[in-house]
Structures are given as C-alpha cells and as structure tokens.
Design a protein around this motif. Structure first.
Motif, PDB file in Angstrom:
ATOM      1  N   LYS A  72       0.820  -1.217   0.000  1.00  0.00           N
ATOM      2  CA  LYS A  72       0.000   0.000   0.000  1.00  0.00           C
ATOM      3  C   LYS A  72       0.849   1.260   0.000  1.00  0.00           C
ATOM      4  O   LYS A  72       0.383   2.324  -0.393  1.00  0.00           O
ATOM      5  CB  LYS A  72      -0.940  -0.008   1.201  1.00  0.00           C
ATOM      6  N   ASN A 116     -10.203   0.957   2.405  1.00  0.00           N
ATOM      7  CA  ASN A 116      -9.541   0.485   3.625  1.00  0.00           C
ATOM      8  C   ASN A 116      -8.390   1.407   4.018  1.00  0.00           C
ATOM      9  O   ASN A 116      -7.219   1.015   3.998  1.00  0.00           O
ATOM     10  CB  ASN A 116      -9.076  -0.966   3.473  1.00  0.00           C
ATOM     11  N   GLU A 147      -7.560   2.403   6.827  1.00  0.00           N
ATOM     12  CA  GLU A 147      -6.859   1.943   8.032  1.00  0.00           C
ATOM     13  C   GLU A 147      -5.664   1.072   7.650  1.00  0.00           C
ATOM     14  O   GLU A 147      -4.614   1.105   8.307  1.00  0.00           O
ATOM     15  CB  GLU A 147      -7.817   1.156   8.939  1.00  0.00           C
ATOM     16  N   ASP A 148      -5.815   0.291   6.589  1.00  0.00           N
ATOM     17  CA  ASP A 148      -4.703  -0.558   6.157  1.00  0.00           C
ATOM     18  C   ASP A 148      -3.577   0.287   5.554  1.00  0.00           C
ATOM     19  O   ASP A 148      -2.397  -0.039   5.707  1.00  0.00           O
ATOM     20  CB  ASP A 148      -5.190  -1.586   5.128  1.00  0.00           C
ATOM     21  N   ALA A 159      -2.949   3.295   6.571  1.00  0.00           N
ATOM     22  CA  ALA A 159      -2.328   3.926   7.740  1.00  0.00           C
ATOM     23  C   ALA A 159      -1.372   2.959   8.428  1.00  0.00           C
ATOM     24  O   ALA A 159      -0.259   3.344   8.822  1.00  0.00           O
ATOM     25  CB  ALA A 159      -3.414   4.395   8.710  1.00  0.00           C
ATOM     26  N   ASP A 160      -1.781   1.702   8.554  1.00  0.00           N
ATOM     27  CA  ASP A 160      -0.897   0.702   9.162  1.00  0.00           C
ATOM     28  C   ASP A 160       0.386   0.566   8.347  1.00  0.00           C
ATOM     29  O   ASP A 160       1.480   0.437   8.902  1.00  0.00           O
ATOM     30  CB  ASP A 160      -1.605  -0.662   9.225  1.00  0.00           C
ATOM     31  N   ALA A 161       0.226   0.577   7.042  1.00  0.00           N
ATOM     32  CA  ALA A 161       1.403   0.431   6.177  1.00  0.00           C
ATOM     33  C   ALA A 161       2.324   1.643   6.309  1.00  0.00           C
ATOM     34  O   ALA A 161       3.559   1.500   6.308  1.00  0.00           O
ATOM     35  CB  ALA A 161       0.956   0.259   4.727  1.00  0.00           C
ATOM     36  N   GLU A 163       2.538   3.478   8.954  1.00  0.00           N
ATOM     37  CA  GLU A 163       3.139   3.344  10.288  1.00  0.00           C
ATOM     38  C   GLU A 163       4.338   2.404  10.249  1.00  0.00           C
ATOM     39  O   GLU A 163       5.395   2.698  10.826  1.00  0.00           O
ATOM     40  CB  GLU A 163       2.081   2.793  11.260  1.00  0.00           C
ATOM     41  N   ARG A 164       4.176   1.298   9.578  1.00  0.00           N
ATOM     42  CA  ARG A 164       5.285   0.344   9.473  1.00  0.00           C
ATOM     43  C   ARG A 164       6.460   0.975   8.736  1.00  0.00           C
ATOM     44  O   ARG A 164       7.612   0.762   9.091  1.00  0.00           O
ATOM     45  CB  ARG A 164       4.823  -0.920   8.734  1.00  0.00           C
ATOM     46  N   SER A 216       8.287   3.218  11.027  1.00  0.00           N
ATOM     47  CA  SER A 216       9.048   2.495  12.044  1.00  0.00           C
ATOM     48  C   SER A 216      10.268   1.817  11.468  1.00  0.00           C
ATOM     49  O   SER A 216      11.294   1.679  12.126  1.00  0.00           O
ATOM     50  CB  SER A 216       8.166   1.425  12.700  1.00  0.00           C
ATOM     51  N   TRP A 231      -4.471  11.796  11.359  1.00  0.00           N
ATOM     52  CA  TRP A 231      -3.515  10.700  11.544  1.00  0.00           C
ATOM     53  C   TRP A 231      -2.083  11.233  11.451  1.00  0.00           C
ATOM     54  O   TRP A 231      -1.229  10.907  12.282  1.00  0.00           O
ATOM     55  CB  TRP A 231      -3.774   9.635  10.468  1.00  0.00           C
ATOM     56  N   ARG A 270       1.648  12.385  14.059  1.00  0.00           N
ATOM     57  CA  ARG A 270       3.000  11.936  13.676  1.00  0.00           C
ATOM     58  C   ARG A 270       3.717  13.102  12.999  1.00  0.00           C
ATOM     59  O   ARG A 270       3.937  13.106  11.791  1.00  0.00           O
ATOM     60  CB  ARG A 270       2.889  10.735  12.726  1.00  0.00           C
TER      61      ARG A 270
END
Lengths: 297, 400
Positions: free
Chosen positions: B64, B111, B113-114, B116-118, B120-121, B124, B221, B225
């Motif tokens: 993503k 999606n 949220e997915d 956003a998770d990507a 975030e990863r 990190s 979001w 950050r």
C-alpha cells in the motif's frame, strides 16, 4: 463518417466503405424483432440465410440468431461480416427473480452460468432501470436469484466485444416471466407487445449507441487526402500505417489545407512524399496552433 | 460525476462503502468480486468511458505504500507514495493517467486503516521498505522523475512556514538559483525524520473529498505523527474538510496551475484558476502550508502568459508563506504517450513533434532552456529562488 472497429482489418474496410455508423441489433427470435422492424423501417436483406438479417440503409441492421449463447455469438459474427457494427445492442425477453413483467432492464452484469465468467457492459449515463443477468443454457423456471435470466447475452457480449470496444456493446432485456407469472403461463404472442411497451427506452439506447459510435469513428477517421494518396501511390503496409498517422497529425494540428496542397503535388516515390509530409509537420505551429490564445514563444 | 458505482463484495459492509452508496443512492449500484474485473480489462476505450465513468469501491491488497522511485530526492530515508484512489474525476488532456490505465473508471480503496498501518510500518522501519516492481518503478520514475527536487524540498522537517531549514539538510545553489535540498548522509536521518508520503499520483487528493473523507481521515492521523510529512496534490477546491480541522505543519496542500489559456483548453472539469486561488488563499489564511506547482508547461506557453499567471497568483497568495514552488515541463512515459495518442489521435496536443529520451516523451521546444529561464526569471520576481525547484531533472537540453 467511417465506422471503425478495433480490428484493423475491419477498420480499413470500414474506412473505405464511407459515411456509415452502423448500429447492429441482435435478437434471438423473430417475434422479438417484429416491433423493431416496424419502428426502424427495417427490411429483410437475406430471408433465406442461416441468420435472417434486416437493414434500413441508414446504418441500422438487425439479425435474428435463434436461441442460445452459441447461436447469438454466431449471429453476431454473421452480421458483422455483412455490416461491420460500430455498436451492438442485444434486445430480448428474459425471466426475472423479482422484477415485474414488462420491466425493461439495462444490463450491467452478465454471468455465464455454464462457465462462471462475468461480463460488464459499461454504464451509459441513461436514466434507465438496470439489473444483472444470468445467461443459462435452458430456460430458467426456478428464478433462484434476484436477476434476469436469458439464454443469449453472454454469447452475444463475448462475440461483439471482440469486434468493437466493449463500451459500445449493450444488453437490454424486458421481463417476460417471474415467479408470480412463470414461463409456463407465458404466451409467445405477448412478445411484440412487451417489446413495444419499451419503445422510448430502446430508441434512447439506439440513439446513445449511434452517437457514441459516431464520436468513436470520428476520433479515428482519416482525412480524404489519405484515401487520395492510397489511390495515387502504392504503399507498403508499414508505410500505409505511417501515412495514416501523418495525415491525422495534419488534421489534428489544423493543417488540413496544407495537406491538400501537398497531396496535389507529384512525388517520385512514397519515400519522398512521406519526407515532404514530415518536413511540413516538423515546422508545425506549437501545441496550441491556430486555436491557441497564447502567442507562440 | 459518476454514472454507476461498482463495489467489491468484500467491502459491501465497510462503513465508507455504505456511506458512499447512501450518498449516491440514485446511481446503479453493482456488486463485483474484484475491481480488476471491471477496471483495466481489455477491449475498453478510456476516452469513451470517460464520458460515463463509474466509481469502483474496493479493498487495496498487497503493498500500500511504495517507495518513490530511485532518483526521487531522498535516496535514503524518505519519500513514498500511496494511492487511495486510481484515476481522477477531472479530465486534463495532458494527464498521464489517460495512457496508464485502459479504464477511465475511478477506483476508491476504502480500507484507509490498512494504508495507515502500512505508513506506520514504513515510519518504524524505513530501511525495510520493499522494492517496487521494476516496471512500475520505471513508469513512476519517468512520469514524475522531475519530482525529485520537489520531494526533497517538501521533505524538509518544518518548524515554521516557508523557508524552514534543517541543519542536516543542505541547500545547494545551482545555476539560475535553482535549488535542491538533499540530505548528505542518509545514516544521520532519524527513523521518521522528514519522511514524506505523497498522495495524488494516481488521482487528485481532494477532488472527491466530500464523499471519500480521505483528508478527513489522514490529516488527523498525520497530526499525531509530526515528523512525517503528507503532501496532498490537487486542483480541487474541496477544502471544507481541511478548514474544519486545525492546520498542521506536516501536511502540505500543493496545488497545480497552468496558464489561463492552457487551463481553458486542456483542463476539463477542473475548477477555474480564480477559484483554486481563492481556495488556496483560504487555506493559507487558516495556517495550512501551501505549495504551488506550475505544471505542466507546454511548449506554446509564452513567458508573457506565465507572467500574467504569476501576477494573478501572487496577488492572491502571500509568497512569504509558501512552502515551495515548482515548474515542470510536460512529459510522459513513452508507452503511456503511445497509449494516449491511440485514444486521442485527433488531439493537437499530441500531434506535435515529440522527443523521447530515456523512455520519456516530451514535446519539443526549439529553445527550451532559454524559454524556461525566462519563465523562471518572471517567477523570481515574486518568490525567493531558494524556495523553488524545477522539475526538469537534467533532461533539459542546454542551449544557452
């Protein structure tokens, strides 16, 4: 306006045929054709052919294919060989899981029950009732799903969208039977009146396809000078394609009159001719050309 | 705007799907398996389809967040893009999307949220970013290779508006005052420092905002950050959602402009320049970082027309508080250009003499460098050259 299909062979054949935008109608049965023949002034061109077909000399043709997806596909090919279609419309009756008898539906999804394959006729923007369709190999009597059931559309769509961009292939069905009025109680004689009641919708679809087909053909049309050059010189296949592109660029840049002048001259060979056309284009106006409001740099 | 809505069975009950289906309840709503059944299949004509395009609601699978291709500014830590939407509701004739996809339908991946998770990863573990598919990389690079300097510029950690400058980031004056900001040592960059996430490559970031709620979701979001930067690239005036939120300094709204004549001729369905400027002005007043992208410049664009545009733009915006300003030439990956020419064979824009180098097709200008410099000179009457970059990435012929 030349009728252009996606197939180059048909494209060149159509380009040479002249100013036609052929909309081809496909029905399974003669009774489904009856009102269409009346409305559009169609006359039978080939009564004894395997697939009887009709035309009105104004760019509208109709073929009667018989039942089944295979027959529908074969009928499309049969008509295409005689009248290459710019656009295709399948019209017919269908069963339905819930819709009332007489409802006309523009089909957005076709599922071929025998293969599981799905087809997606493009949206039209027309405000017409719409629905999904399942093409079955035997007449449906269970009406298990909230969808229309027919026996031809999948074959029709597959065949027609191999001949022209799928955005110019549509399916329109009129509900003839449903769980409350099952097929067993349906009389064939009702077909013309069912089709007849959807007069305005069918006319709107034909107009829609004719207009879109005309635009599509216009975008790809070649100037008359192209044809003149083909008649004056012998071009290899490669050069012929390149010539078409050059001629189109003249038109697109608003340099049609200059092309006319160049075409009127004599050239020793096609290579010299092509070089002359390319030289002329190399000195073309910037992007905006004559239509630009901006001064060229 | 749309003539039908398709939705994947998998997202039928997703709240965003339901909200959009409610919003467009009068349109045909058609369920499908995967969006690829409809989008980008064979035997479609982009141009015809654009007349009656549909919206497809889908779930994004697979990667993503993708790294901005090599040659994009920060080679080390930080530039990425993500596409919550494929295709654009506008119809700009010069747009590469016409040649990129067979289909003119718009795909909205619901999606978020997915995504956003990507992201975030990625924040990190910036070094673990998967490599992009080579072919796609080539396409992206050639489409937007010029963006490297933009990315570098906007990737600056921002302490304030305008010409924020981080100690680690050098500014290197080039000829004509053209500046690029490049980190000198990737190893010095903190995990999420200056990482930029671009939205708006494959769509307009804001044009569908009232229905998509994209910025409404992602701006808060990113607000949480602050060391990651979001750029929203747009020609839209759909800024209501942004104005309802507190401005954040790590979200840049970059708006594209062409001259009045080019906009009138080539940009269909796009808000008028005045309206775009009014929207951008309101955002600037509200405290949002805004940026200007003068692109694509077409070869018949005269410096005088650019001067007029600049006069107009900088009479509406405060140039002291601009995040960055760029100019970019028209160009397109060669295969996209061929595809575009196939669907617009009658279009004057694509009938001119072209030049293809390194897989990128551009329109010829007889004196490109001199022409660009005149335009830049006109621009520098309004802005500090240090805040400018040219999207020309060394492919420009030097003829001076």
């Amino acid at each position: 306006m030349a009728c252009m299909s996606v197939m180059s062979e048909n494209r060149s054949r159509s380009a040479e045929k002249g100013n036609e935008v052929n909309v081809n109608l496909v029905v399974a049965h003669r009774l489904e054709a009856e009102r269409l023949i009346q409305w559009f002034g169609l006359s039978e061109i080939s009564p004894r052919a395997e697939f009887p077909w009709f035309g009105n000399g104004e760019g509208l043709s109709l073929v009667v294919t018989g039942s089944g997806a295979g027959r529908a596909a074969a009928g499309v090919r049969h008509l295409h060989e005689r009248r290459p279609g710019c656009a295709w419309l399948n019209i017919g009756i269908a069963g339905h899981g819930s819709a009332a008898v007489g409802t006309g539906l523009l089909i957005h999804r076709i599922e071929d029950r025998s293969t599981g394959k799905r087809h997606w006729p493009s949206p039209t923007g027309l405000k017409l009732p719409h629905g999904n369709l399942i093409t079955v190999s035997k007449a449906e009597t269970e009406y298990a799903e909230d969808a229309a059931y027919d026996m031809e559309a999948a074959g029709f769509f597959t065949a027609a969208s191999r001949l022209i961009v799928s955005d110019l292939v549509l399916v329109y069905k009129i509900v003839s039977d449903n769980p409350k009025h099952p097929l067993a109680s349906f009389r064939r004689g009702q077909v013309p009146s069912l089709i007849g009641a959807r007069d305005s919708e069918i006319r709107a679809l034909v107009t829609h396809l004719r207009e879109r087909g005309a635009r599509f053909a216009h975008w790809r049309s070649l100037p008359a000078e192209y044809q003149q050059l083909l008649e004056k010189y012998h071009f290899s296949v490669t050069r012929k394609a390149a010539l078409g592109k050059l001629c189109r660029r003249f038109t697109a840049l608003g340099m049609g009159p200059r092309l006319t002048v160049l075409v009127s001259k004599r050239y020793h060979s096609t290579a010299v001719l092509m070089a002359a056309l390319e030289d002329e284009l190399a000195g073309a106006l910037p992007v905006g050309g004559k239509g630009s409001n901006e001064p060229a740099f | 705007m749309f003539s039908a809505i398709y939705f994947e069975s998998a997202v039928r009950d997703h709240p965003r799907t339901r909200a959009i289906l409610r919003r467009y309840r009068d349109l045909p709503q058609i369920e499908c398996g995967r969006y690829s059944e409809i989008f980008n299949r064979k035997s479609q004509n982009f141009r015809l389809q654009k007349e009656n395009s549909a919206l497809i609601l889908a779930r994004k699978h697979g990667r993503k967040v993708l790294p901005a291709p090599g040659g994009y500014g920060f080679d080390a830590a930080g530039s990425h893009y993500f596409s919550h939407m494929l295709n654009c509701i506008y119809d700009c004739r010069y747009c590469f999307l016409q040649g990129m996809y067979r289909s003119a339908h718009c795909v909205l991946f619901v999606n978020y949220e997915d995504f956003a998770d990507a992201i975030e990863r990625t924040l990190s573990h910036p070094k673990e970013h998967p490599k992009e598919h080579p072919k796609e990389d080539t396409h992206r690079k050639s489409c937007h290779s010029a963006r490297s300097r933009r990315i570098s510029s906007s990737a600056l950690p921002m302490r304030s508006f305008g010409f924020a400058q981080d100690d680690r980031v050098g500014r290197q004056a080039q000829d004509n005052g053209v500046v690029a900001h490049l980190p000198t040592d990737a190893g010095e960059v903190a995990p999420d420092a200056g990482q930029v996430f671009y939205s708006g490559y494959d769509c307009d970031s804001l044009a569908f905002e009232p229905a998509s709620g994209f910025a409404e979701y992602f701006v808060p979001w990113f607000a949480a950050r602050p060391r990651a930067v979001l750029e929203l690239r747009t020609k839209s005036t759909q800024i209501g959602g942004l104005l309802k939120q507190e401005p954040i300094q790590n979200c840049i709204i970059a708006m594209s402009f062409t001259t009045a004549a080019a906009a009138a001729r080539w940009e269909h369905g796009v808000p008028a320049i005045e309206k775009r400027l009014a929207a951008l002005g309101r955002l600037q007043e509200a405290g949002w970082p805004v940026a200007l992208r003068f692109e694509p410049l077409l070869p018949d664009t005269s410096p005088d027309a650019c001067r007029e545009l600049f006069e107009l733009v900088f009479s509406r915006l405060d140039s002291r508080w601009l995040h960055s300003v760029s100019i970019g030439l028209f160009r397109m990956p060669a295969d996209y250009f061929r595809n575009t020419l196939r669907i617009y064979p009658d279009e004057a824009l694509f009938a001119r003499e072209t030049r293809t180098r390194n897989g990128v097709t551009s329109l010829r200008h007889p004196h490109e460098e001199a022409w660009l410099r005149q335009i830049e000179t006109a621009l520098f009457r309004h802005i500090d050259p240090k805040n400018y970059y040219r999207c020309a990435d060394g492919e420009t012929d030097r003829e001076n």
